[in-house]
Every structure is written in structure tokens, then in C-alpha cells.
Design a protein around this motif. Structure first.
Motif: not given
Length: 216
Positions: A210-211, A197-202, A213-216
Motif C-alpha cells: 500500500a505504501n 486497490d490501495t484502500a483494500y490493501r491497507i 502504491q501511494l508513492k506512484i
């Protein structure tokens, strides 16, 4: 691997008990369990003979079981060889035609596979049409068919496993998160889904989310 006589007797005993308790409910003369039993016993001659006899049935439900067992046992060529007897019954049913299309596909007769399902819109037909388009590298056409399959059957893993990478390939970033939410395969955990999902958000320019989600 050979099967011991005691194992064969055990199979026969279990089947006889099952047949006794289900005799009043069985609509297809126990065709499916009989074929599985004989497969377990490696009685291939019996299986081939039954595939020949089964094609003479005029029962829509029985023919469907006949087609399915042919697929399950990798006996596509035997089914096609005997199809002439059952063709009328097969072509009356959309469900049977979907199975027949897959049988033609597995037998590497892809033109006939497409011909059988081309005017059908069920999820299995759409998946097959999508697969055939994908093999021709017609990615947009394939993606459309897999999306239609998911519209008809949202839990179609076959469609989802193909639609998701195609959405990335075709730059359909806005559809990626929606497809990811549909993943129900237990082998894909929450972290893997979040990464996707993060890749798509970027790609969508949603950098703050995205940032986060990367910290989760």
C-alpha cells in the motif's frame, strides 16, 4: 421541441432506404426501427397500437423485441396491459422472462418481478435479484447475486458497480482487488483504480504494498 416537416421527410427517406437494403434479412418486420421512427415523430398513438398488436405474435424473437422496445420507450404499463396475449410465448423463454422481470420492476411491481426471475440464473436475472435484495437491505444476499452475475458475465458493469461497494461494506477485503481489476469503465482511470486497490490493501494489512502504491 417540435420536429420540422423537412426533418420528418428526412427520417422517412432514411428509413425507406434502410428497409429496402435490409428487407431480405429482417426477421421482425422492422418492428424496432419503425417504433423508433414513430417515437422520433412523437406518434404515440401509433406506438400504443403497435404494442397492442405486437402482443399477438407467436414468434419468440419478435416478442423479445416487443418487450425490449417497451422498456426502451418507458412503456412498461402498456406492455403489461397487453401481456395476456403473449404470456405463453414470454414464459417459454428464459431471456424473455429476464426482460419481463425488469419490466415488472420498472412498473414498481417488485413482488411479481422477483417471482418471474426467481428460478433463473442468467446475469440479468441475478442483477435484478441482487437489486431487489439491496433495496431490502439484505446486503449479503445482494452481494451473492451480484457475484453470480459477474461469474456469468464478467463485464457486467451493473453487477460490478454494486458488488464493489458491497464488498467494502461487508468487509470482503480479499475480494476487492479482484473486483477492481474487472473495472472496464473508461470514466475510472488508472489512478482511481490504484487508489481503490490501495484502500483494500491497507485493510488486508498489506502495508508495504500500500505504501509503495501511494508513492506512484
Amino acid at each position: 421541441m417540435t420536429i420540422s416537416p423537412s426533418s420528418v421527410r428526412g427520417i422517412e427517406k432514411d428509413f425507406e432506404q434502410c428497409e429496402f437494403y435490409n428487407s431480405s434479412y429482417a426477421q421482425n418486420e422492422h418492428f424496432w426501427p419503425i417504433m423508433l421512427r414513430e417515437m422520433k415523430k412523437k406518434n404515440f398513438k401509433f406506438i400504443d397500437n403497435e404494442l397492442l398488436k405486437g402482443s399477438n405474435s407467436e414468434s419468440d424473437e419478435f416478442i423479445r423485441q416487443w418487450l425490449k422496445i417497451g422498456l426502451y420507450l418507458n412503456k412498461e404499463n402498456e406492455v403489461l396491459k397487453n401481456l395476456g396475449n403473449a404470456a405463453e410465448t414470454v414464459y417459454k423463454s428464459k431471456k424473455n422472462r429476464e426482460i419481463l422481470g425488469l419490466i415488472y420492476y420498472r412498473a414498481n411491481n417488485k413482488d411479481e418481478a422477483l417471482s418471474v426471475v426467481e428460478d433463473l440464473d442468467g446475469p440479468n436475472a441475478e442483477n435484478l435479484k441482487g437489486t431487489l435484495a439491496l433495496e431490502k437491505q439484505e446486503y449479503e444476499v445482494a452481494y451473492g447475486h451480484f457475484k453470480l452475475a459477474l461469474h456469468k458475465k464478467p463485464d457486467s458493469q451493473n453487477a460490478l458497480e454494486r458488488a464493489l461497494p458491497l464488498s467494502w461494506l461487508l468487509g470482503q477485503w480479499h475480494e476487492g482487488p479482484e473486483l477492481i481489476e474487472m473495472i472496464s469503465n473508461l470514466s475510472v482511470g488508472p489512478k482511481e483504480k490504484l487508489t481503490l486497490d490501495t484502500a483494500y490493501r491497507i485493510q488486508l494489512g498489506q502495508h508495504q504494498r500500500a505504501n509503495m502504491q501511494l508513492k506512484i
